[in-house]
Motif scaffolding. Structure first.
Motif, mmCIF file in Angstrom:
data_model
loop_
_atom_site.group_PDB
_atom_site.id
_atom_site.type_symbol
_atom_site.label_atom_id
_atom_site.label_comp_id
_atom_site.label_asym_id
_atom_site.label_seq_id
_atom_site.Cartn_x
_atom_site.Cartn_y
_atom_site.Cartn_z
ATOM 1 N N GLU A 200 0.828 -1.204 0.000
ATOM 2 C CA GLU A 200 0.000 0.000 0.000
ATOM 3 C C GLU A 200 0.864 1.257 0.000
ATOM 4 N N GLN A 203 2.476 1.685 -3.390
ATOM 5 C CA GLN A 203 1.485 2.142 -4.369
ATOM 6 C C GLN A 203 1.219 3.636 -4.213
ATOM 7 N N TYR A 213 -0.279 -4.171 -6.787
ATOM 8 C CA TYR A 213 -1.190 -5.151 -6.190
ATOM 9 C C TYR A 213 -1.138 -6.493 -6.926
#
Length: 263
Positions: A200, A203, A213
């Motif tokens: 996360e 990203q 992902y």
């Protein structure tokens, strides 16, 4: 409108992410494995204890076992995690999971401890039923023979029943650990830098949503695939051992029968 949508997939970033991951992702991978192993170990031990309580002659222990299983199997593990990490300190009036907790000469994150405890408590409810089913599958004649010889119930369980139960529950135990490896992704909810949490953060820094992902999905697939191979090897060796033991017992029984006929 659809004609204006263009697929944007950065294959170079994706391949580099998968085959040359940053060090922080590797650290998250290690934390994921450690959390899963500790949670499964604690959940298994607690589950066996709960199974013993559920099969006890004491009514209060049976009721506790049933209520425990009803709650932890009837509510989502995410709710349990949030309830224990955020709700329990609020109820008690002090933070039982501080940012850093001393563990001997080591320091460990309180969020990691809360996550492991939550997963272990959740897993124990399933392992209790798995263990109970394994115990029931053991031939009752062995228990009756041991009781006839005056063997105490605790010694009977420790020496005869449990050693035969463990091989029976190994396949189910392996499947539960496979699920545990994926369940650890929920640790990201409470800020633990396990593998999904790291993904996360990467990203957010790179804006490569699909690539990151998809890459992390491959890592989870590799984890579960490796464990599946290990589980198959364990079950194969276990079946070989059980078959050899069964043949040995049959041969011994035939030998005793043959000796009786000769006499």
């Amino acid at each position: 409108m659809l004609n204006q949508i263009h697929m944007q997939f950065n294959s170079e970033f994706f391949l580099n992410f998968v085959f040359h991951p940053p060090a922080v992702l590797f650290q998250g991978l290690v934390l994921t494995i450690i959390s899963a192993v500790l949670s499964q170990l604690m959940g298994t031990v607690l589950g066996i204890t709960l199974a013993m309580a559920g099969m006890s002659r004491i009514g209060l222990l049976k009721v506790f076992n049933q209520l425990y299983i009803w709650f932890f199997r009837g509510t989502p593990v995410l709710v349990q995690l949030v309830l224990i990490y955020f709700g329990l300190p609020y109820l008690l009036g002090f933070d039982i999971f501080p940012a850093v907790m001393p563990l001997g000469s080591f320091m460990i994150s309180g969020a990691v401890v809360a996550g492991i405890v939550s997963f272990a408590l959740h897993e124990a409810a399933y392992m209790s039923e798995i263990t109970r089913a394994g115990i029931i599958s053991i031939d009752s004649g062995q228990s009756e023979a041991a009781k006839a010889l005056g063997m105490p119930p605790r010694l009977l369980m420790r020496r005869i029943i449990l050693p035969q139960t463990i091989p029976v529950i190994v396949p189910a135990l392996g499947n539960q650990f496979n699920n545990m490896l994926k369940t650890t992704a929920l640790l990201s909810i409470i800020g633990v830098a396990e593998m999904f949490r790291v993904a996360e953060q990467l990203q957010a820094a790179t804006f490569m949503t699909f690539e990151v992902y998809l890459g992390i999905s491959i890592y989870y697939l590799l984890l579960t695939a490796c464990w599946t191979a290990i589980q198959m090897l364990l079950e194969k060796n276990l079946n070989r051992h059980l078959t050899a033991a069964s043949v040995k017992r049959r041969a011994k029984k035939n030998h005793l029968s043959f000796s009786g006929v000769r006499q």
